[in-house]
Every structure is written in C-alpha cells, then in structure tokens.
Scaffold this motif. Structure first.
Motif, short mmCIF file in Angstrom:
data_model
loop_
_atom_site.label_atom_id
_atom_site.label_comp_id
_atom_site.label_asym_id
_atom_site.label_seq_id
_atom_site.Cartn_x
_atom_site.Cartn_y
_atom_site.Cartn_z
N GLN A 1 0.93 -1.28 -0.25
CA GLN A 1 -0.09 -0.08 0.12
C GLN A 1 0.93 1.22 0.12
O GLN A 1 0.56 2.39 -0.66
N GLU A 2 2.13 1.14 0.64
CA GLU A 2 2.83 2.22 0.83
C GLU A 2 4.12 1.89 -0.08
O GLU A 2 5.33 1.45 0.63
N ARG B 1 7.50 1.49 -2.75
CA ARG B 1 8.86 1.99 -3.03
C ARG B 1 8.67 2.23 -4.68
O ARG B 1 9.04 3.22 -5.48
N SER C 1 3.92 -1.60 3.98
CA SER C 1 5.06 -0.46 3.33
C SER C 1 6.27 -1.35 2.87
O SER C 1 6.30 -2.58 3.05
N HIS C 2 7.07 -0.56 2.12
CA HIS C 2 8.09 -0.95 1.64
C HIS C 2 8.92 -1.63 2.66
O HIS C 2 9.39 -2.83 2.71
#
Length: 351
Positions: free
Chosen positions: A301-302, A304, A329-330
């Motif tokens: 969702q977040e 890179r 995230s990443h």
C-alpha cells in the motif's frame, strides 16, 4: 562437552547439550516455557537476537556457528544435532530456510541490500506445506568467500549453486528490493540458455531511467546503523571517522545497548559495513536486460515502486507484468503481519 543423557518427554532436553541450548533460548527469548522443538523465530526471535544467541553458544560450548545456521537449525533439537555430529560448513551462498517436498516448488529468496536472508524467515513460515524455501546470502558475509561486485556476478554465482540440486522449472525466484534485481538477472540469464524458472517474483523492486549519483557514505551508514541495528547514531558524524574509529564507535554503542553481543568483533562488523556500498554501487550501474517471460510484481500500500518503475518493468518483460497489491509498506513488507499476504501471492502462482 560431556553429554549426560536423561529420559525425557514433552519438549524437555535429552542431554547436556540440549539443556545448555534450551537455557540460552529461554533466556534470550525471555520465555521459560520454550521446549526443545520450538522454533526460535516463531517465538519472537529476530536476526539481532540470533547474533547474540550464537555468541553465547560460542562462549558456552566453544563452537562458532555462522548466522545462517539459525535459519535451518532454529530449534534446540536441530542445533544440538549439529553440535553432536561435528559442525562442518562448506562455503555456499545457499541457506536452507525450510524444507519441502522433494521435486516440489523451491522458493529461492535473494538477499536485499544488506546481504542477509533472515528477512525471509516469516515468509518461509507462511508458505504452504510442500514448498521448499531457500535464501541466497551475499557471499561477502562469509569471511572465506570474496564479495561479488556486480549484479551479474551475483546472479551467475547463485544460479550455479542452485543448479547443483534443483531443476529450473522448480524455481520460484523471489527478491525483495535490491534482491529483485538479482532474481531478475538470474531469470534473464536462464532464458538466454533456453531455461525458464517457474516464476519471478519481485517484492517492491524499483527501477529508474534517471542517472543516479553514488550513494553517500552517510546514507549507507544510516541504513546499517540506524535502520538495521536501531542505534540512532549520527550518520554524518560516523561518516567522518576513520574505518577503525567508526567500527569502534558502533561496537561500543551496540554492545552497551545490547544490540551487538560482547565479542561480536570488528572484522564481522567491517564485513557488514563493507557490503552496503558494494551492493549499492552494483545497483547504481546495473542495466536491465530484456526477459521473454512474465513477471510478478508485489506492491504494498505504501510502495517504493512508482509509475516509472511499472512502465520500465512492462517494457523489459515481453511476457507481461502482473501487479499484486498487498498490505504494508516497503520497510515492513516481510514483517509477520504482512508476510502471509506475500506468501499467498507466491502460492497462487502454481494454483
């Protein structure tokens, strides 16, 4: 060490070696209920705790074990077996993380920038039964092997090691971040030789057309010292020190805070420090070859990975790119909360 065998059951130690190891496990994981068959990482162990645990094993038994051993011998029973049989370790970048069915799918996970494969432990635990999971660790982390300086060198070395045991069609090549570039290069070289892996799975691996300057020493030190070790030291200040003074500062601070065990050693730390700029430069100068197969791109969702990356991957992969959206995230893509979603993507490729 003298062994005293005792009759036991219900996860209790069977001899003196298991007794010593179990005490170390319970102390380091702060869990007095652990048994000899309980897995170190499944009960809250981390890669940094594993370093301290191996240091204590060396102090108590006189046997020095490399960190990847924790991935394939994560229980007291398995570790004790290694110690009883006399540990021998042939240098290889391949780290068995979880066994699977002979002839079944083999998930081969390439290390990220820092070179370690323990990032993949939670992913391995979440894979369906029957899947073998291997890690491909940076060779420079073993003092007996020389570092690879390009992604091509890494891909050639890792591919050759896998070919000793596994057929190309068994392999699901997986790479997180930097590791995705190496996995992709391995697949491209296989295709050049008329071979094809079962799948290529990139975990939020970004690429760009823009020329990138060399990564600064301060930035790389921040990644190792603050992000990986969690020491919160001023990276700019560390970058201004000599290598000897820098290692001393990190060792002193890490030992004082319990992040690094006593006796961790400057040589060991120096290998960790040195691998970051080697791999960062390898990434900077790498140029993507074309690949006739398809690509699976896992995007949290977040992410890179940005729109430019998606466009480039689509251009280079003639078989197409499938994007799989997952939570997180990443930085926490392979954490316990999110690794099952990644494992579900991998398992679904063979459905």
């Amino acid at each position: 060490m003298t062994q005293t065998t005792t009759a036991v059951r219900d996860g209790r130690p069977r001899d003196a070696i298991e007794l010593v190891l179990l005490r170390i496990w319970r102390d380091h994981l702060r869990n007095p209920a652990l048994g000899v068959d309980d897995d170190y990482f499944s009960h809250g162990g981390t890669s940094l705790q594993a370093v301290r645990t191996l240091s204590e094993i060396r102090r108590r038994t006189g046997v020095s074990l490399p960190l990847p051993v924790m991935a394939r011998a994560g229980s007291v029973t398995a570790m004790a077996r290694l110690l009883r049989e006399g540990f021998t370790d042939t240098p290889t970048p391949v780290v068995p993380i979880r066994p699977g069915d002979p002839g079944g799918p083999v998930v081969a996970c390439v290390h990220p920038l820092g070179g370690s494969v323990l990032w993949y432990r939670h992913l391995a635990d979440a894979l369906p039964p029957g899947h073998t999971c291997l890690g491909l660790q940076a060779r420079a982390l073993d003092p007996r092997m020389q570092p690879d300086h390009t992604i091509g060198e890494m891909a050639a070395a890792y591919r050759a090691e896998l070919a000793r045991t596994y057929r190309p069609e068994q392999l699901v090549l997986v790479g997180y971040s930097f590791g995705g570039l190496v996995a992709y290069e391995m697949a491209s070289r296989m295709a050049d030789d008329g071979e094809r892996p079962a799948a290529v799975v990139l975990l939020d691996t970004a690429v760009t057309r823009r020329a990138q300057p060399p990564a600064s020493r301060a930035r790389l030190l921040w990644s190792l010292v603050n992000h990986n070790l969690g020491l919160d030291l001023p990276a700019d200040e560390l970058a201004g020190l000599s290598p000897e003074a820098m290692c001393t500062r990190i060792l002193d601070e890490g030992t004082a805070r319990g992040v690094l065990p006593p006796g961790f050693g400057a040589d060991r730390l120096r290998r960790l420090v040195e691998i970051y700029p080697i791999n960062a430069e390898a990434e900077r100068v790498y140029r993507l070859p074309s690949y006739p197969g398809s690509l699976e791109l896992v995007r949290p969702q977040e992410p890179r990975v940005d729109e430019e990356s998606l466009e480039i991957w689509s251009e280079r992969c003639r078989g197409g790119v499938r994007v799989h959206r997952v939570p997180g995230s990443h930085l926490d893509l392979l954490a316990p909360a999110h690794a099952p979603a990644v494992a579900e993507v991998i398992a679904g490729l063979r459905a």
